[in-house]
Design an enzyme around this catalytic site. Structure first.
Site, PDB file in Angstrom:
ATOM      1  N   ASP A 193      33.644 -54.169  11.443  1.00  0.00           N
ATOM      2  CA  ASP A 193      34.019 -52.690  10.996  1.00  0.00           C
ATOM      3  C   ASP A 193      35.339 -52.451  11.679  1.00  0.00           C
ATOM      4  OD1 ASP A 193      34.338 -50.052  10.036  1.00  0.00           O
ATOM      5  OD2 ASP A 193      32.605 -49.645  11.249  1.00  0.00           O
ATOM      6  N   HIS A 366      31.759 -44.269  12.866  1.00  0.00           N
ATOM      7  CA  HIS A 366      32.284 -45.367  12.989  1.00  0.00           C
ATOM      8  C   HIS A 366      33.156 -45.712  14.493  1.00  0.00           C
ATOM      9  CE1 HIS A 366      32.312 -46.549   8.873  1.00  0.00           C
ATOM     10  NE2 HIS A 366      32.610 -45.376   8.617  1.00  0.00           N
TER      11      HIS A 366
END
Lengths: 553, 553
Positions: A193, A366
């Site tokens: 990610d 995130h």
């Protein structure tokens, strides 16, 4: 002799959204995630944007499994469209919440009997040449898994979205020990990610949000409306807890908020004290200081409950001075205008508005730069291909990989459609495969750059002029006054005069064609188009779409 | 006996942009600023948005003067359109740079002999019952003036955009002494800039940007591209200084950049060392580390020089790895997506990008909360009506006024079209006047919610279906195959079958009308529209615009 491992991103690179990665070995395929994107304003009238998955259609018989990292639309939203194109459905794996959310979505698409399979961390999935292991990660939704996909050649770790939250609301942090173990055994390639690769430091813990929400609630005298992503079940839990602490009831407003909370309760992810929930229609039965309303609409979505409240158009909630609206979410890039609009309408109604800019009432799902570095140091990958990010974030993630010591030649800045091939001799990008986007427009799924969207763009900028000329079958002469119709073209001051003049221009064009012996309808129409477009530009300085129709009688 | 003072905002309240304020006393009018806005994405095909200035047109003969605070589009951009509607032109006042920029704009609109008058701070303008004094302020463009407009009843101070920059690049800070003097004598009403009312503290000084730019430049090895607002002449000066310090040449790219630098040099606002400027076409003659390119496009504007560079489509600048693009500006709300897109394309080309988020290479031109409080404390207004802000900022500015001791009942949160009336007995909002927006679409100036834009919105969402039916004048029967044309409607898989079926639907509808004796064309068309729209929805689940044309022969 071992074959070549191919990792082919079909979405999520060079963009934010529509994540989809193909892992391929010995002719067999595992698909990680089937996500979608929401359209940009210039994708006129488009409902959804999907990855072009031609590759999956062509290789349908080789697909051994689809594995889903978590239940967000940008990771699972394209699943119904992918399944519709596959004659044999591969098994689809995901955590219990992911499976529940996907099942509800497949039901809406009337896709029954899809082989959905719940998996749990540590459980191994054996398909074709692969052993696949879900690894527990933390994100802004429960049941978030990375997948360690092992074949003869080694292990590919596809992280999905993650953060290293040390105090997640469900008490189960990312499985750092297992990641370290994978690293010790050797990870061949990490696809990680990149979403927050541009943010230095560490992300806030989800559980740090609850106390801030409670503080904010305590300062509110009127009603409180909290908006967050409906799938952010731990956030909903924290709102419920804060409300309960302060003796306020909670009303859930907005279809997806109610649906997700239901699923979350069934699976035990949300614990709601008895008697705290009230129905939206009961809102007016409680005094303002006894209520918290949880609403969809944190992104300013046009039809969302919050947007309707902001427009003083919600059946159950009528906001006024003294009420406080709390945005427990940040605007996804591109949604800033819609969110700002909503905020300003709320101010106009007299409400107060709190956003994460005012006080830390949101935590990103995130990991930030230091977390990406921790992941790299834990799993010590031989090769790195950053995923989930636009070109900027991919580049920054690549720099982080180099910063922790991955040799630059082992870091691959990928693109959608560009397969990374790894074998005993090394890694390299191979020949580009088809990738891109396809549009969902109502019930249809189509090509991008689609003629319809091109036409809409033209229509939206300058409108359309339609001319209907009726000509005689015998000699091509005009037998009725041409009809001239404008749509989306501003009416000039003297519209009648213009229409008359355009009729003359049409008659002139037809006369000329007749004299030149042009009789074929398509040629007549082409001539009429050119003559009229030129005339319109001369008169109006505009270039609307000009559509001539010649009827022969 | 004194008359009533009316302060009527025609733009800039409840929005950001198109600032325009009318100050009226004893039947006479002074207009402060004539600004415009740029359209939002849903204002399809619209070029500019202006305030609805019907009020000015109706009161044309009472307008004594138009005074312009500074040369930005959101304060002067509507001037040509306003002047076009006035038969007698009032004098138009502004600082020398403002007048030079406006003159160039009026020339483009072929408006000659407008009585443009340069004024300087301290100079008094006497028109009708008003004495108007420009007061030097600091902003992101030189020659920024507030106007103190005095009539029998007292002084109204309209600030325009301002910050209290203690070290502006031109060395002339806002005239705090004069503001204090006005305050001592008594200011009746303050209409002040609210743009940064939501930012706590003080804005950065413009001259703090230069050293940061020089530091950033010093770290760059390849070419440097700096983008900022072309009118930000002091920023351009600082870029030129930094380039010169480091021995780099400067190329100006983009029409408005070149134009504004020219005007700025003529008026002595920019001082460019000899030999430092090079032409865009010479860019390739210099090594990368010897060049700074100043470019338009800081807002991601589609046709700007920077956007073309980002799309690898600029005739003189071909960006590559090693180049650095520096955004010395922030995205205006609503432009975030275009700016992010541009940044990501630059990353894709391999360039580095620096933005104000990375390092302080930009300073806002608008004062922050503490500066608004300083203004309030300096001029000690009896009444306050915050201007230049959306509802949120107006409210926050009002709270600042109350915080420094203005009684809440003397603080007026205004709206466009709502006149504040002040007389010996107090102040209050009076009856609403017409206000709103008008669109500029190519050469036309029109109404909002304009039929054309509504049509474009419909066309852009779902496209159009045109049906041409030819019927006999005698009995209304269909005499030729109906023509069916789609534009912007996705073609279904079996298009021919659908067109055939639609033709049948058209014939059915016509038959029914003929049987019912419906012969009037408009009724036939209405019936055809309804029948066909329903059929299309049933088949395609879409609602395109349906346009039936019935031709009688």
């Amino acid at each position: 002799m071992s074959a070549t491992l191919r990792i082919l991103p079909l979405g999520g690179l060079g963009e934010i959204g529509k994540n989809m990665t193909v892992v391929e070995y010995d002719g067999k395929i595992v698909v990680v995630d089937t996500g979608l994107r929401f359209p940009t304003p210039d994708q006129l009238g488009i409902d959804l944007v999907l990855p072009d998955f031609t590759y999956l259609r062509e290789r349908a018989k080789d697909i051994q499994a689809i594995v889903l990292t978590h239940g967000h639309e940008d990771h699972v939203g394209a699943l119904p469209y992918v399944l519709r194109e596959l004659s044999d459905w591969p098994p689809v794996y995901g955590g219990p919440l992911t499976v529940a959310m996907v099942r509800s979505k497949l039901d809406e698409h009337k896709l029954k009997d899809v082989p959905l399979k719940e998996v749990r961390p540590g459980q191994e999935i054996s398909v074709g040449p692969f052993t696949i292991e879900p690894v527990k990660m933390a994100h802004s939704i429960p049941d978030m898994f990375a997948y360690a996909i092992t074949c003869e050649l080694g292990t590919t770790l596809v992280t999905g979205d993650y953060k290293f939250d040390q105090t997640p609301v469900d008490g189960v942090p990312a499985d750092v020990a297992r990641l370290a173990e994978l690293g010790r055994k050797g990870v061949l390639c990490l696809c990680g990610d990149s979403t927050n690769a541009d943010r230095p430091g560490w992300s806030l813990s989800e559980s740090s949000v609850g106390p801030r929400l409670e503080e904010a609630f305590a300062r509110c005298e009127g009603r409180i409306v909290v908006t967050c992503f409906a799938s952010n079940i731990h956030r909903v839990q924290q709102v419920v807890d804060a409300a309960s602490q302060l003796g306020r009831k909670v009303a859930l407003v907005g279809r997806s908020m109610r649906k997700n909370v239901n699923i979350g309760r069934q699976l035990g992810h949300i614990n709601v004290p008895d008697g705290i929930l009230v129905e939206p229609k009961q809102i007016t039965d409680f005094p303002d200081h006894k209520l918290v309303i949880m609403s969809t609409g944190s992104q300013g979505e046009p039809l969302s409950a919050l947007r309707r409240m902001a427009g003083a158009d919600h059946p159950h909630v009528d906001l006024h001075a003294g009420d406080t609206v709390i945005f427990s979410a940040t605007a996804i890039p591109g949604n800033e205008r819609a969110v700002n609009d909503t905020v300003d309408r709320l101010f106009h109604l007299g409400a107060n508005v709190l956003t994460p800019k005012d006080t830390p009432i949101h935590a990103s799902g995130h990991g930030y730069a230091e977390e990406l570095k921790l992941m790299l140091n834990l799993v010590k990958p031989e090769y790195v291909m950053p995923s989930h990010g636009d070109h900027k974030r991919i580049r920054l993630h690549a720099q982080l990989a180099e910063a922790v010591g991955v040799p630059p030649e082992n870091v691959f800045k990928g693109e959608n459609g560009l397969p990374l091939e790894i074998d005993g001799k090394g890694a390299r990008f191979a020949k580009r495969e088809r990738a891109g986007l396809i549009f969902v427009d109502g019930v249809d799924v189509g090509e991008p750059g689609d003629v319809a969207v091109r036409d809409r763009r033209m229509l939206s900028a300058d409108g359309i002029v339609i001319v209907v000329a009726t000509v005689s079958e015998q000699d091509g002469s005009s037998v009725a006054d041409p009809e001239i119709i404008f749509r989306g073209v501003p009416a000039p001051e003297d519209e009648e005069e213009l229409v008359e003049a355009m009729r003359d221009a049409v008659e002139d064009s037809l006369d000329r064609s007749a004299k030149e012996g042009v009789r074929e309808i398509s040629l007549l129409q082409a001539q009429l188009h050119d003559d009229l477009a030129e005339y319109i530009y001369r008169r109006l300085r505009r270039r609307p779409m000009v559509l001539p129709v010649v009827v022969e009688v």
